[in-house]
Design a protein around this motif. Structure first.
Motif, PDB file in Angstrom:
ATOM      1  N   ASN A 194       0.811  -1.220   0.000  1.00  0.00           N
ATOM      2  CA  ASN A 194       0.000   0.000   0.000  1.00  0.00           C
ATOM      3  C   ASN A 194       0.847   1.275   0.000  1.00  0.00           C
ATOM      4  N   GLY A 195       2.160   1.116  -0.184  1.00  0.00           N
ATOM      5  CA  GLY A 195       3.028   2.279  -0.228  1.00  0.00           C
ATOM      6  C   GLY A 195       3.173   2.980   1.103  1.00  0.00           C
ATOM      7  N   LEU A 196       3.016   2.235   2.206  1.00  0.00           N
ATOM      8  CA  LEU A 196       3.048   2.838   3.535  1.00  0.00           C
ATOM      9  C   LEU A 196       4.251   2.379   4.358  1.00  0.00           C
ATOM     10  N   ALA A 197       5.254   1.800   3.677  1.00  0.00           N
ATOM     11  CA  ALA A 197       6.466   1.382   4.377  1.00  0.00           C
ATOM     12  C   ALA A 197       7.097   2.587   5.056  1.00  0.00           C
ATOM     13  N   GLY A 198       7.443   2.419   6.317  1.00  0.00           N
ATOM     14  CA  GLY A 198       7.984   3.521   7.090  1.00  0.00           C
ATOM     15  C   GLY A 198       6.924   4.333   7.811  1.00  0.00           C
ATOM     16  N   ARG A 199       5.667   4.183   7.394  1.00  0.00           N
ATOM     17  CA  ARG A 199       4.564   4.890   8.035  1.00  0.00           C
ATOM     18  C   ARG A 199       3.899   4.043   9.116  1.00  0.00           C
ATOM     19  N   VAL A 200       3.899   2.719   8.930  1.00  0.00           N
ATOM     20  CA  VAL A 200       3.297   1.797   9.886  1.00  0.00           C
ATOM     21  C   VAL A 200       4.355   0.784  10.301  1.00  0.00           C
ATOM     22  N   ARG A 201       4.620   0.679  11.594  1.00  0.00           N
ATOM     23  CA  ARG A 201       5.569  -0.309  12.110  1.00  0.00           C
ATOM     24  C   ARG A 201       4.809  -1.541  12.589  1.00  0.00           C
ATOM     25  N   CYS A 202       5.208  -2.708  12.109  1.00  0.00           N
ATOM     26  CA  CYS A 202       4.545  -3.971  12.463  1.00  0.00           C
ATOM     27  C   CYS A 202       5.412  -4.720  13.467  1.00  0.00           C
ATOM     28  N   ILE A 203       4.811  -5.118  14.580  1.00  0.00           N
ATOM     29  CA  ILE A 203       5.556  -5.671  15.704  1.00  0.00           C
ATOM     30  C   ILE A 203       4.878  -6.934  16.206  1.00  0.00           C
ATOM     31  N   GLU A 204       5.658  -7.977  16.445  1.00  0.00           N
ATOM     32  CA  GLU A 204       5.138  -9.188  17.087  1.00  0.00           C
ATOM     33  C   GLU A 204       5.146  -8.962  18.591  1.00  0.00           C
ATOM     34  N   ALA A 205       3.972  -8.946  19.199  1.00  0.00           N
ATOM     35  CA  ALA A 205       3.887  -8.655  20.630  1.00  0.00           C
ATOM     36  C   ALA A 205       2.606  -9.219  21.203  1.00  0.00           C
ATOM     37  N   ALA A 206       2.687  -9.664  22.435  1.00  0.00           N
ATOM     38  CA  ALA A 206       1.503 -10.083  23.191  1.00  0.00           C
ATOM     39  C   ALA A 206       1.228  -9.006  24.230  1.00  0.00           C
ATOM     40  N   GLY A 207       0.031  -8.446  24.193  1.00  0.00           N
ATOM     41  CA  GLY A 207      -0.291  -7.383  25.136  1.00  0.00           C
ATOM     42  C   GLY A 207       0.348  -6.065  24.742  1.00  0.00           C
ATOM     43  N   LEU A 208       0.498  -5.177  25.735  1.00  0.00           N
ATOM     44  CA  LEU A 208       0.992  -3.823  25.460  1.00  0.00           C
ATOM     45  C   LEU A 208       2.305  -3.507  26.167  1.00  0.00           C
ATOM     46  N   ASP A 209       3.007  -4.530  26.672  1.00  0.00           N
ATOM     47  CA  ASP A 209       4.226  -4.251  27.421  1.00  0.00           C
ATOM     48  C   ASP A 209       5.486  -4.401  26.598  1.00  0.00           C
ATOM     49  N   HIS A 210       5.356  -4.585  25.253  1.00  0.00           N
ATOM     50  CA  HIS A 210       6.522  -4.627  24.384  1.00  0.00           C
ATOM     51  C   HIS A 210       7.220  -3.261  24.446  1.00  0.00           C
ATOM     52  N   PRO A 211       8.549  -3.213  24.499  1.00  0.00           N
ATOM     53  CA  PRO A 211       9.250  -1.931  24.641  1.00  0.00           C
ATOM     54  C   PRO A 211       8.865  -0.884  23.596  1.00  0.00           C
ATOM     55  N   GLN A 212       8.676  -1.291  22.350  1.00  0.00           N
ATOM     56  CA  GLN A 212       8.321  -0.312  21.315  1.00  0.00           C
ATOM     57  C   GLN A 212       6.910   0.231  21.527  1.00  0.00           C
ATOM     58  N   LEU A 213       6.007  -0.595  22.039  1.00  0.00           N
ATOM     59  CA  LEU A 213       4.652  -0.124  22.311  1.00  0.00           C
ATOM     60  C   LEU A 213       4.638   0.836  23.491  1.00  0.00           C
TER      61      LEU A 213
END
Length: 292
Positions: A194-213
Motif C-alpha cells: 500500500n506504499g506505507l512502508a515507514g509509516r506503519v511499524r509492524c511488531i510481534e507482541a503479546a499485550g501492550l508491554d513490548h518496549p516499542q509499544l
C-alpha cells in the motif's frame, strides 16, 4: 485430491479436549485436529478432524459414544484453489471514505476514496467481516467529527488494515502489533503493497508491554479488534496506554457480549461514545475520561 472433515459437538472444554486427544490416535490419522468454543452461550464446543483419506466412521462413532458427543458429521471436500475462490468472491468493501479491495478490483477504486489493498491471505481483516467493517466505520466517524491523532496503535492487527486506514488519514506514529508471527509478516507485506512502508511499524507482541509499544505511548487512538476475553484482560493496560480524551475502538465482540465489555472499560475509566451492530457483531468507541 479430496480431503475429509469429521465434526462433532459436545458440552465443556475439558471433554472436548479429551475427545480431540483421542481423535488424534484414530487410524488413519487425521492431518489436524481442532477444538473451538461455539460463542453463542450454549456451552458447546466443536471438535474437528481433517483427513487426507476417508476416516474410520466406525471408530468415530465409538469415540462419540465414549465421550458423550453427538455423532460425527463426515464430509468430503473437493480439491479447491481457495485463494482464487476467495479472490473471486471477495467484492470490494466501502466503509465511509475507505475502500478495501483486492488487486483484481484495482480499476474499481472510486475517485477521492482512501484505498486499502488487501489480498486473500492467512491473516484476518479483509474488511468484509462485521468487526473490521465496524472499526473502519468508527474511524470514518471520528475523522468526520474532527478527531486528530498523533499516535495510533492497532492491537491484534491481522492484515493491518486498520493501522493502514489511520495512516491514510494522519501523519502520525502508527504501530500494528499481533501475537502471531504469520500475521505480522502478512501485515508488513500489506503495508509495503500500500506504499506505507515507514509509516506503519509492524511488531510481534503479546499485550501492550513490548518496549516499542511502551515507548510510543500515550496513544490518541487504539484499535483492539480481537475477542471478548482478551479485550477484558487488556482493559486496564489499554486505558493506561491512552492519553486523557483519547479513543479506543473495540470489536470482535458478539452483540450479547457488548454490555459486559463496555462495563469493564467504563470501570477502567472510559465513557461510551458510539456503539454499532453489524450482523452478530458489535463495535464500540469509548473515550478515556479526563483526569484518568
Amino acid at each position: 485430491m479430496p480431503t475429509y472433515t469429521a465434526l462433532t459437538t459436545l458440552t465443556g472444554k475439558g471433554p472436548a479436549e479429551a475427545l480431540a486427544e483421542a481423535l488424534e490416535a484414530l487410524t488413519p490419522e487425521p492431518t489436524g485436529v481442532g477444538v473451538f468454543e461455539i460463542e453463542d452461550g450454549s456451552g458447546l464446543w466443536e471438535v474437528g478432524g481433517y483427513f487426507d483419506a476417508p476416516p474410520d466412521e466406525a471408530g468415530l462413532a465409538l469415540l462419540a459414544t465414549l465421550h458423550g458427543a453427538r455423532s460425527f458429521a463426515v464430509s468430503e471436500l473437493p480439491e479447491t484453489d481457495w485463494v482464487s475462490k476467495v479472490r473471486r468472491e471477495l467484492v470490494p468493501v466501502e466503509a465511509g471514505r475507505f475502500f478495501v479491495y483486492g488487486s483484481h478490483d484495482a480499476d474499481k477504486v472510486p475517485e477521492g476514496a482512501e484505498p486499502l489493498l488487501i489480498e486473500a491471505s492467512m491473516a484476518f481483516g479483509t474488511g468484509h467481516h462485521g468487526t473490521t467493517l465496524g472499526c473502519l466505520r468508527a474511524l470514518d466517524r471520528l475523522v468526520t467529527d474532527g478527531f486528530d491523532a498523533r499516535a495510533v496503535l492497532d492491537v491484534g492487527c491481522g492484515t493491518a488494515v486498520l493501522a493502514m486506514a489511520a495512516a491514510r488519514i494522519w501523519d502520525a506514529t502508527i504501530l500494528a502489533s499481533d501475537i502471531d508471527e504469520v500475521a505480522v509478516d502478512v501485515a508488513q507485506a500489506n503495508v509495503s503493497a500500500n506504499g506505507l512502508a515507514g509509516r506503519v511499524r509492524c511488531i510481534e507482541a503479546a499485550g501492550l508491554d513490548h518496549p516499542q509499544l511502551v515507548e510510543s505511548a500515550p496513544y490518541d487512538l487504539i484499535f483492539a479488534n480481537i475477542l471478548k476475553g482478551p479485550l477484558i484482560a487488556l482493559a486496564d493496560d489499554i486505558t493506561g496506554s491512552m492519553r486523557p480524551g483519547g479513543r479506543v475502538i473495540l470489536s470482535g465482540i458478539l452483540n450479547s457480549q457488548a454490555d459486559e465489555v463496555i462495563a469493564v472499560y467504563s470501570r477502567a475509566g472510559n465513557s461510551l461514545e458510539d456503539r454499532c451492530e453489524i450482523g452478530d457483531w458489535t463495535t464500540t468507541t469509548l473515550a478515556k475520561n479526563i483526569g484518568k
